[in-house]
Design a protein around this motif. Structure first.
Motif, short mmCIF file in Angstrom:
data_model
loop_
_atom_site.label_atom_id
_atom_site.label_comp_id
_atom_site.label_asym_id
_atom_site.label_seq_id
_atom_site.Cartn_x
_atom_site.Cartn_y
_atom_site.Cartn_z
N PRO A 195 0.58 -4.99 -1.19
CA PRO A 195 0.75 -5.96 -0.09
C PRO A 195 1.79 -7.02 -0.40
N ARG A 196 2.06 -7.26 -1.66
CA ARG A 196 3.05 -8.29 -2.01
C ARG A 196 4.48 -7.79 -1.83
N ILE A 197 4.65 -6.47 -1.68
CA ILE A 197 5.99 -5.95 -1.39
C ILE A 197 6.03 -5.31 0.00
N GLY A 198 5.01 -5.62 0.81
CA GLY A 198 5.02 -5.22 2.21
C GLY A 198 4.56 -3.81 2.49
N TYR A 199 3.76 -3.21 1.60
CA TYR A 199 3.33 -1.83 1.77
C TYR A 199 1.81 -1.72 1.89
N LEU A 200 1.36 -0.57 2.37
CA LEU A 200 -0.07 -0.28 2.45
C LEU A 200 -0.61 0.09 1.07
N LYS A 201 -1.85 -0.30 0.81
CA LYS A 201 -2.50 0.12 -0.43
C LYS A 201 -2.83 1.61 -0.35
N PRO A 202 -2.58 2.38 -1.41
CA PRO A 202 -3.03 3.77 -1.40
C PRO A 202 -4.54 3.84 -1.51
N ALA A 203 -5.13 4.87 -0.91
CA ALA A 203 -6.55 5.16 -1.08
C ALA A 203 -6.69 6.20 -2.19
#
Length: 496
Positions: free
Chosen positions: A351-359
């Motif tokens: 989230p700090r680089i603007g992306y979704l967390k992987p599951a």
């Protein structure tokens, strides 16, 4: 907390018990938490309590100022370590948790990306590992939901708890329910030409996921990692990657939905992939990777930066040939739980680089023939059943080396029965025997003494021999051209 001596001469067990020595105690504790975010978070909480206690006791201005300055210093250290501001009541995210942050009653279980061992004959205590890693247990409700959404019988790995833990799988299913797709990512660290049956577990399950969800898949071959960690040449590492790719392709993956890549080849040819590597590198500190992976000052800088390379495939725009410049396609990673530290880090930085967390979906370990105290290893021929083994070799290895849960004599075994929970042959059958009723009958017969150890081993041998022979036949059909096709960057079939 560690005991320290108060400036007034008394033993101090609590930093709030003495306003004069509060800074001394916390400063001493600080030395043990420089790379431990959770410990530092706890110290911040305690120091906040200490400030309030000093004020409540009408401490001097000097005491209040010293305590506040230390609180501010700890907050600055916390932000440098985690990249986030301290928030009371909100411990650091799972990604930055240090693997040393677990209770002493976890026993002798050691689990990290390079070592797995336990003192228990039953293997690692996975319930405790879930608590230690901060993941969620795969319960029957989740298994039933997967079955309902896919319309398929859950894979035996789900039915039997072999994939036992997850992160955000419900989020993946929520999106899938709304006709929003995702993609799969798994990998292999190629350290030898031949893979063993334990290496197949994530690929067997990923193949099933690809089929039932109809989604694209990327498979990372970390030949760069093996060069950094093993005494191998760069050429050998890449050659092993190609050879292992043949075994992976032989699992039956769909060419139209699968991209298999070598780090040594793909990263240099993909600016988008490398940009994401650099983004991760910038947002993870040396203290963080030391805390997560246990790196020391003696480790080469390649090891320290490698986690960013394993993180990059978690972001869809690392593969512009598949997803274009989209960064909103979520990733699902099936892997053994020893790989979770990489993705705790990834989930923290995303989230700090603007992306979704992987599951993630986590599997248990595939035990060595000698017992569940450690996982099967390609470096020990007698601990492993290799995909290149002949039927005779399989039979000899199982009969000679498979740890038994049976009694010492036939008479004792008939009277008292065996223990399937520690018997390696039975453990292997839970992975590879598909029939649940047959497996349960074997369990009951072995426990009652009706089934002898030799007979149980025979069941395993008769399960493994045709399975491995069939894999070898499929592998023969994997040509150099087939490997080239799977490893060529290209557009995959993707419905979203």
């Amino acid at each position: 907390m560690r005991q320290s001596m108060c400036q007034r001469g008394a033993s101090c067990h609590n930093i709030t018990s003495c306003s004069v020595c509060v800074c001394v105690c916390v400063s001493q504790l600080k030395m043990s938490a420089d790379s431990n975010p959770r410990a530092l978070h706890e110290q911040l909480r305690a120091q906040g309590d200490a400030v309030r206690e000093i004020k409540a006791q009408k401490g001097s201005k000097a005491e209040v100022d010293a305590a506040v300055q230390l609180l501010l210093k700890l907050k600055a250290d916390y932000k440098q370590l985690t990249g986030q501001d301290y928030q009371a009541g909100r411990p650091p995210p799972d990604a930055v948790m240090n693997d040393e942050d677990h209770d002493e009653d976890d026993g002798d279980d050691q689990v990290d990306p390079w070592n797995v061992s336990t003192s228990s004959a039953k293997g690692v205590d996975y319930d405790k590992l879930i608590v230690r890693f901060g993941s969620s247990k795969i319960d029957q409700e989740l298994v039933d939901r997967i079955a309902r959404l896919t319309g398929k019988t859950p894979h035996r790995f789900l039915r039997r708890g072999i994939f036992f833990s997850h992160r955000d799988m419900h989020q993946i299913l929520d999106a899938f329910e709304k006709q929003k797709s995702f993609y799969l990512y798994t990998g292999r660290g190629p350290s030898s030409e031949a893979m063993h049956v334990g290496h197949l577990i994530p690929f067997i399950f990923t193949k099933w996921l690809q089929d039932v969800f109809d989604v694209p898949l990327v498979i990372q071959m970390t030949d760069d990692e093996k060069y950094l960690w093993k005494d191998l040449s760069l050429e050998d590492c890449h050659r092993y990657a190609v050879e292992n790719a043949r075994d992976i392709i032989a699992c039956g993956f769909d060419l139209d939905k699968t991209f298999l890549f070598s780090d040594l080849e793909y990263m240099g040819a993909s600016p988008s992939f490398y940009r994401n590597v650099v983004k991760v590198q910038k947002h993870v500190t040396f203290n963080q990777v030391k805390g997560i992976f246990g790196f020391t000052d003696s480790d080469c800088i390649g090891k320290i930066s490698f986690p960013a390379i394993q993180a990059a495939p978690s972001f869809s725009n690392s593969f512009p040939q598949i997803f274009g410049d989209r960064n909103d396609v979520q990733c699902l990673i099936p892997c053994a739980i020893d790989q979770d530290p990489y993705f705790r880090m990834t989930r923290d930085v995303a989230p700090r680089i603007g992306y979704l967390k992987p599951a993630l979906l986590h599997s248990t370990f595939f035990p060595a023939l000698q017992g569940a105290q450690t996982k099967m290893s390609a470096s020990d021929a007698n601990s492993s059943i290799f995909l290149t083994d002949t039927p005779k070799q399989i039979k000899n290895k199982v009969n000679k080396h498979a740890f038994s849960g049976g009694k010492d004599t036939v008479e004792e075994h008939r009277k008292f029965g065996g223990n399937p929970d520690v018997d390696v042959s039975f453990m292997y059958l839970t992975f590879f025997l598909d029939d649940d009723e047959q497996l349960e009958k074997i369990r009951q017969d072995y426990r009652s003494g009706a089934l002898l150890t030799g007979e149980l081993k025979k069941c395993l041998i008769e399960t493994l021999q045709p399975m491995i022979a069939a894999h070898q036949e499929r592998r023969k059909l994997v040509t150099d051209e087939t490997v080239r096709q799977f490893m060529t960057p290209r557009k995959l079939r993707f419905n979203c």
